[in-house]
Scaffold this motif. Structure first.
Motif, PDB file in Angstrom:
ATOM      1  N   GLY A  20     -12.981   3.027  -5.248  1.00 50.45           N
ATOM      2  CA  GLY A  20     -11.568   2.715  -5.374  1.00 50.45           C
ATOM      3  C   GLY A  20     -10.919   3.400  -6.557  1.00 50.45           C
ATOM      4  O   GLY A  20     -11.591   3.906  -7.463  1.00 50.45           O
ATOM      5  N   VAL A  21      -9.588   3.389  -6.552  1.00 56.65           N
ATOM      6  CA  VAL A  21      -8.820   4.004  -7.634  1.00 56.65           C
ATOM      7  C   VAL A  21      -7.544   3.199  -7.835  1.00 56.65           C
ATOM      8  O   VAL A  21      -6.956   2.679  -6.879  1.00 56.65           O
ATOM      9  N   THR A  22      -7.142   3.045  -9.085  1.00 59.63           N
ATOM     10  CA  THR A  22      -5.873   2.417  -9.421  1.00 59.63           C
ATOM     11  C   THR A  22      -5.003   3.470 -10.090  1.00 59.63           C
ATOM     12  O   THR A  22      -5.478   4.217 -10.953  1.00 59.63           O
ATOM     13  N   ILE A  23      -3.742   3.546  -9.671  1.00 59.02           N
ATOM     14  CA  ILE A  23      -2.852   4.619 -10.113  1.00 59.02           C
ATOM     15  C   ILE A  23      -1.531   4.028 -10.571  1.00 59.02           C
ATOM     16  O   ILE A  23      -0.951   3.159  -9.904  1.00 59.02           O
ATOM     17  N   GLY A  24      -1.049   4.491 -11.710  1.00 64.51           N
ATOM     18  CA  GLY A  24       0.276   4.136 -12.195  1.00 64.51           C
ATOM     19  C   GLY A  24       1.046   5.385 -12.549  1.00 64.51           C
ATOM     20  O   GLY A  24       0.507   6.298 -13.177  1.00 64.51           O
ATOM     21  N   ILE A  25       2.329   5.454 -12.148  1.00 62.24           N
ATOM     22  CA  ILE A  25       3.199   6.580 -12.474  1.00 62.24           C
ATOM     23  C   ILE A  25       4.531   6.003 -12.938  1.00 62.24           C
ATOM     24  O   ILE A  25       5.048   5.031 -12.357  1.00 62.24           O
ATOM     25  N   VAL A  31       9.005   2.167 -13.479  1.00 62.08           N
ATOM     26  CA  VAL A  31       7.705   2.315 -12.832  1.00 62.08           C
ATOM     27  C   VAL A  31       7.932   2.908 -11.447  1.00 62.08           C
ATOM     28  O   VAL A  31       8.634   2.319 -10.611  1.00 62.08           O
ATOM     29  N   LEU A  32       7.370   4.067 -11.199  1.00 60.97           N
ATOM     30  CA  LEU A  32       7.532   4.754  -9.924  1.00 60.97           C
ATOM     31  C   LEU A  32       6.443   4.381  -8.925  1.00 60.97           C
ATOM     32  O   LEU A  32       6.677   4.384  -7.722  1.00 60.97           O
ATOM     33  N   LEU A  33       5.261   4.085  -9.435  1.00 64.25           N
ATOM     34  CA  LEU A  33       4.131   3.719  -8.583  1.00 64.25           C
ATOM     35  C   LEU A  33       3.151   2.920  -9.409  1.00 64.25           C
ATOM     36  O   LEU A  33       2.835   3.295 -10.547  1.00 64.25           O
ATOM     37  N   CYS A  34       2.662   1.832  -8.857  1.00 68.54           N
ATOM     38  CA  CYS A  34       1.589   1.065  -9.501  1.00 68.54           C
ATOM     39  C   CYS A  34       0.833   0.341  -8.396  1.00 68.54           C
ATOM     40  O   CYS A  34       1.271  -0.692  -7.890  1.00 68.54           O
ATOM     41  N   ASP A  35      -0.290   0.919  -7.999  1.00 70.06           N
ATOM     42  CA  ASP A  35      -0.995   0.369  -6.849  1.00 70.06           C
ATOM     43  C   ASP A  35      -2.465   0.767  -6.908  1.00 70.06           C
ATOM     44  O   ASP A  35      -2.865   1.631  -7.700  1.00 70.06           O
ATOM     45  N   GLY A  36      -3.247   0.143  -6.050  1.00 69.53           N
ATOM     46  CA  GLY A  36      -4.655   0.461  -5.940  1.00 69.53           C
ATOM     47  C   GLY A  36      -4.995   0.904  -4.538  1.00 69.53           C
ATOM     48  O   GLY A  36      -4.297   0.557  -3.573  1.00 69.53           O
ATOM     49  N   TYR A  37      -6.085   1.642  -4.422  1.00 69.77           N
ATOM     50  CA  TYR A  37      -6.512   2.189  -3.139  1.00 69.77           C
ATOM     51  C   TYR A  37      -8.031   2.064  -3.078  1.00 69.77           C
ATOM     52  O   TYR A  37      -8.723   2.293  -4.068  1.00 69.77           O
ATOM     53  N   GLY A  38      -8.550   1.734  -1.898  1.00 67.47           N
ATOM     54  CA  GLY A  38      -9.980   1.490  -1.810  1.00 67.47           C
ATOM     55  C   GLY A  38     -10.320   0.122  -2.366  1.00 67.47           C
ATOM     56  O   GLY A  38      -9.473  -0.783  -2.417  1.00 67.47           O
ATOM     57  N   VAL A  39     -11.579  -0.048  -2.782  1.00 66.17           N
ATOM     58  CA  VAL A  39     -12.050  -1.369  -3.196  1.00 66.17           C
ATOM     59  C   VAL A  39     -12.560  -1.346  -4.634  1.00 66.17           C
ATOM     60  O   VAL A  39     -13.034  -0.328  -5.121  1.00 66.17           O
TER      61      VAL A  39
END
Length: 715
Positions: A20-25, A31-39
Motif C-alpha cells: 500500500g501507499v499513502t499520498i498527500g499533495i 489540500v489537493l489530495l490525501c488518500d491511501g491506495y492498497g492495504v
C-alpha cells in the motif's frame, strides 16, 4: 483535476509488489489530495488511508533541523559557534573537528565522520553517553572537505541541541512542531504508534516479485533525531505547508522566514538519483536536512526516508506552490516507485508533456547509485579454507567484548548439550537469519523463501555467497542488538557473520579473533562495521592488561577509596595509607613492569601486581607445593574498586593471573592477604587456593600483620 489516476497507482503497486501507499499533495493553502491506495495490513486487508501512520525515517531529520533553527532564533544555541562553547564535553576524534565543529557542520554532513550506523540504536543509552561515545568513532575524510550522509551525526546534533536547551529532543519536537501544527497523531516511537488506530505494517521481500514477510520495525531510541518520527500523509501536509509558507501556520508565525530559507538553502554537493534523462540532470545539494535538485525547470526541495518496512519522500517546489508526501509499506529500495508518482504528479498538475515515468523507471529496479543502495551487502565473499580449525576450543571465544564508541557485543557459545544458550540457539538463529524479523513470524501468503539470503543472486559487490547451513553447524554466535547471528568458520581464527543489520542494510562481514601475547587467551576481535574506516576492534570485557602511565591515577584512586572505607570502619583490609599501598608503590610497580589493571567499559576497575618476587614472610610459611625462589608466580595487592564489587572482577583477575603464569611455565601460584580480610580469603578459597599458613610479620612497613599465605598448583 485528477492529479494521479487510481488505476495508475494500483498498477504500479502491483508491479513493484508493494502492499500500500499513502499520498498527500497540497499547495500552501489547500489540500489537493490525501488518500491511501492498497492495504496497510496484508493479513487483515485493512486499507491504506490518508491518515495511515508509518515511519517517515530520514525525513525526521527535517524536524531536527527545524528544532535547532527554533533554538537558534531564541539565542539558546548558535549554529555557527563551536559546539564545545555550550557542550564542553563534546569531542570528535579529529582534533580540528573537536575544536571547530558547529551545528551547521553537523546539519550539512561535513564533520568528516564516517557513517558508523552500527553504533545505534541502543536502548537505554542516555543522550549524554551518546555524545561521549562519538569521540571514539573514526573519521574517513578531512573536516569540512565534503558531505557524507550521516545518521550518527544527525542524532548527535539533535541531542546536543536538546542538552543545550535543558530538554530532550522528543519534547522539543512535540512542543515546537507537533502541538503548534496540530499533528495530533504523529509520534516518536513505534510503541506509541501501535497504540493508535490506522498504522501500516511494514513488509520485506528479497526481490521485487518475492513473497512478502512482515518486517519488525526498529525503535530508534537514541537515534530518534535521525529517523524517529511516525506520521501520516494528512499531518505531513501540515508540515510541508509550514515550509512552503516560510514559517507561517494559520496566520501565526512559528519560524522566522530567514530560518526557513537557511534550512532549505543548497550548501553541499551530494548525489541525487541514479537515473539521467533530459528532464532530470541528476545534480543535487544538501542543506539542513533538505536536499535540492531539479526536474525540468522546477526546483525541488526534498528528503527521502527509508527504514525497516517503510519508504517515504517529502518535497515541495518553493517556486511553484506545490508540496507532496508519499509513504509505502515495503522495505527498500522503492525509490523508483516513489519518484514515478512524484514526476507524474508534477507533470499532470503543471501541464507538462505527458511522460510514462513508470516505463522509464522500471529498468532502475536493480540500479544502485546516488541515494539508492541495495539492501544486501556482501563484504566477505569466498569459501572456507578446508583443513583449518580455530586455534582454541570454541568455548574460549565466548564472552563480552567492548569498544568505547560502539559499546558491548557478545560472542555466545552453544554447547549443543543442554547449556542455557544451546536450548534457544536454533530458534534465535532462525529468527535472526531466516525471518530477519525477530518478532514478526507472520507470512503474508503461502510459501516464503527458506531464509532472507538463501536464494539472493550475486550482484556487483552486493551478492550473498552460498552459506553452509549456519543453523545446523554454528556453535558460535554474535549477539548483536537483539539477534544471535551464527558465525561460520572460514580459517583459523577468522569467521563470517551473515545478516548483520545496519540502518536499512543487511551485511555479510568477516569477524577475526586474536590472542593476547601475555596469556595466549582470545582477547579481541575485529569487525568491519563501517566500510569507510579500518575494522572496529572490540576488546574482551573485562580486559586485564599491563598498566600504562595513564592508568596510575585510576589505580591510586582505587587505593584511596579503600583506605577511606577502612578508616571509616566500613572495610577490614589491613592496609595503611602511610605505608602501603599508595602512589609510590604503584609507580614503583609500573616502573618494574609488573603492575596490571583490569578494564571494563573503558574504566579501570581493578589492579594487581604479578611477578616472581616472594615476600620475606613466605620463607617462614609451610607450603604444600615447595619450589625455588623464582619458580612460583605471585599475585600481590589485588584491589577492586568498591564501586565495582560483586561483578566478578576479582575472579576475572585471578583467572588472568593463572593464564599469565601458565604461559610462562609457572605451575605453582602463590598469593597472600591479611588475616582480617575475610572477603579476600573467601574469594581465593572459592577459586581453589589453599591456605598453606598464617605467618606473623611486619608487612611492607605495617606491623602486627598476620599474613595468610595461599597456594595453588595448576600443573
Amino acid at each position: 483535476m485528477t492529479i494521479l489516476e487510481k488505476d495508475f497507482i494500483h498498477k504500479e503497486l502491483a508491479y513493484w509488489n508493494i502492499p500500500g501507499v499513502t499520498i498527500g499533495i497540497c499547495t500552501g493553502s489547500e489540500v489537493l489530495l490525501c488518500d491511501g491506495y492498497g492495504v496497510r495490513n496484508l493479513s487483515t486487508g485493512a486499507p491504506m488511508t490518508g491518515n495511515t501512520l508509518g515511519g517517515i525515517a530520514s525525513c525526521s531529520k527535517s524536524f531536527t533541523s527545524a528544532v535547532i533553527g527554533s533554538l537558534a532564533e531564541e539565542g539558546v544555541i548558535d549554529i555557527d559557534k563551536p559546539v564545545r562553547e555550550y557542550i564542553p564535553d563534546f569531542r570528535l576524534m579529529d582534533p580540528a573537528a573537536s575544536q571547530q565543529c558547529t551545528l551547521r557542520d553537523m546539519l550539512y554532513h561535513r564533520t568528516g565522520l564516517s557513517a558508523h550506523d552500527a553504533m545505534w540504536p541502543e536502548p537505554g543509552l542516555s543522550p549524554e553517553e551518546y555524545v561521549h561515545r562519538v569521540r571514539f568513532l573514526k573519521p574517513n575524510r578531512p573536516f569540512r572537505s565534503s558531505a557524507e550522509y550521516n545518521n550518527t551525526v544527525y542524532a548527535l546534533a539533535g541531542h546536543i541541541a536538546a542538552i543545550a536547551a535543558g530538554s530532550t529532543w522528543e519534547e522539543l519536537v512535540r512542543e515546537r512542531i507537533f502541538r503548534p501544527l496540530g499533528m495530533k497523531r504523529s509520534c516518536l516511537t513505534v510503541k506509541e504508534m501501535r497504540t493508535l488506530d490506522d498504522w501500516a505494517v511494514g513488509y520485506f521481500g528479497e526481490e521485487r516479485e518475492s513473497v512478502l514477510t512482515q518486517m519488525d520495525p526498529w525503535e530508534m531510541d537514541i537515534a530518534g533525531p535521525a529517523a524517529g518520527v511516525n506520521s501520516s500523509a494528512r499531518e505531513m501536509l501540515l508540515w510541508l505547508q509550514l515550509h512552503m509558507n516560510r514559517g507561517m501556520h494559520q496566520n501565526k508565525r512559528l519560524f522566522r522566514p530567514e530560518t526557513m530559507d537557511e534550512l532549505h538553502r543548497a550548501a553541499m554537493d551530494i548525489s541525487a538519483f541514479p537515473w539521467r534523462f533530459p528532464e532530470i540532470p541528476g545534480i543535487g545539494w544538501y542543506g539542513m536536512a533538505w536536499k535540492t535538485t531539479f526536474y525540468r525547470d522546477v526546483r525541488i526541495v526534498y528528503h527521502c526516508g527509508e527504514i525497516e518496512g517503510y519508504c517515504s519522500i517529502e518535497l515541495f517546489l518553493p517556486d511553484r506552490d506545490f508540496g507532496m508526501y508519499v509513504l509505502c509499506n515495503r522495505h527498500k529500495p522503492e525509490t523508483p516507485f516513489l519518484m514515478e508518482l512524484v514526476y507524474t504528479a508534477i507533470d499532470r498538475y503543471f501541464g507538462y508533456p505527458e511522460t510514462d515515468w513508470a516505463e522509464r523507471l522500471h529498468p532502475y529496479e536493480n540500479v544502485f547509485a546516488g541515494s539508492c543502495d541495495h539492501w544486501l551487502v556482501n563484504a566477505c565473499p569466498g569459501e572456507a579454507v578446508s583443513g583449518t580449525k580455530p586455534s582454541h576450543p570454541l568455548s574460549d571465544y565466548a564472552g563480552s567484548y567492548w569498544h568505547p564508541g560502539y559499546g558491548k557485543l557478545e560472542i555466545r557459545f552453544a554447547d549443543m548439550q543442554g547449556s542455557p544458550f544451546a536450548d534457544t540457539a536454533e530458534k534465535q538463529t532462525a529468527d535472526a537469519m531466516e525471518n530477519c524479523f525477530a518478532d514478526a513470524p507472520e507470512k503474508t501468503s503461502a510459501g516464503t523463501p527458506e531464509n532472507c539470503f538463501a536464494n539472493a543472486p550475486e550482484k556487483a559487490s552486493a551478492g550473498m555467497p552460498e552459506r553452509r547451513s549456519a543453523k545446523a553447524d554454528a556453535r558460535l554466535f554474535l549477539h548483536y542488538k537483539k539477534w544471535d547471528l551464527p558465525l561460520e568458520h572460514l580459517h583459523y581464527d577468522n569467521f563470517r557473520v551473515t545478516g548483520l543489520r545496519e540502518d536499512t542494510l543487511f551485511y555479510t562481514l568477516p569477524l577475526s579473533f586474536s590472542s593476547d601475547a601475555l596469556t595466549g587467551q582470545i582477547h579481541e576481535f575485529t569487525l568491519p562495521l563501517d566500510p569507510g574506516v579500518t575494522p572496529i576492534r572490540f576488546r574482551r570485557d573485562p580486559l586485564c592488561r599491563h598498566a600504562q602511565e595513564s592508568d596510575l591515577a585510576a589505580v591510586c584512586a582505587i587505593y584511596e577509596k579503600i583506605h577511606t572505607l577502612e578508616e571509616a570502619g566500613s572495610a577490614r583490609i589491613g592496609w595503611n595509607r602511610d605505608f602501603y599501598p599508595n602512589a609510590r608503590s604503584a609507580k614503583q610497580a609500573l616502573e618494574r613492569g609488573d603492575l596490571f589493571v583490569l578494564e571494563t567499559g573503558g574504566i579501570i576497575a581493578a589492579a594487581a601486581i604479578i611477578n616472581r618476587e616472594q615476600v620475606p614472610a613466605y620463607s617462614d610459611a609451610r607450603w604444600s607445593f615447595p619450589c625455588g625462589e623464582k619458580e612460583a608466580m605471585v599475585l600481590h595487592t589485588l584491589v577492586v574498586d568498591p564501586e565495582y564489587t560483586k561483578k566478578g572482577l576479582g575472579s576475572a583477575f585471578v583467572r588472568f593471573y593463572e593464564a599469565y603464569a601458565s604461559m610462562r611455565g609457572c605451575h605453582v601460584l602463590r598469593m597472600d592477604t591479611n588475616e582480617i580480610n575475610t572477603a579476600a580469603r573467601s574469594l581465593y578459597q572459592e577459586l581453589g587456593y589453599h591456605e598453606a599458613d598464617i605467618v606473623p610479620c611486619t608487612f611492607n612497613g605495617i606491623e602486627g600483620v598476620h599474613l595468610v599465605c595461599l597456594e595453588k598448583n595448576i600443573s
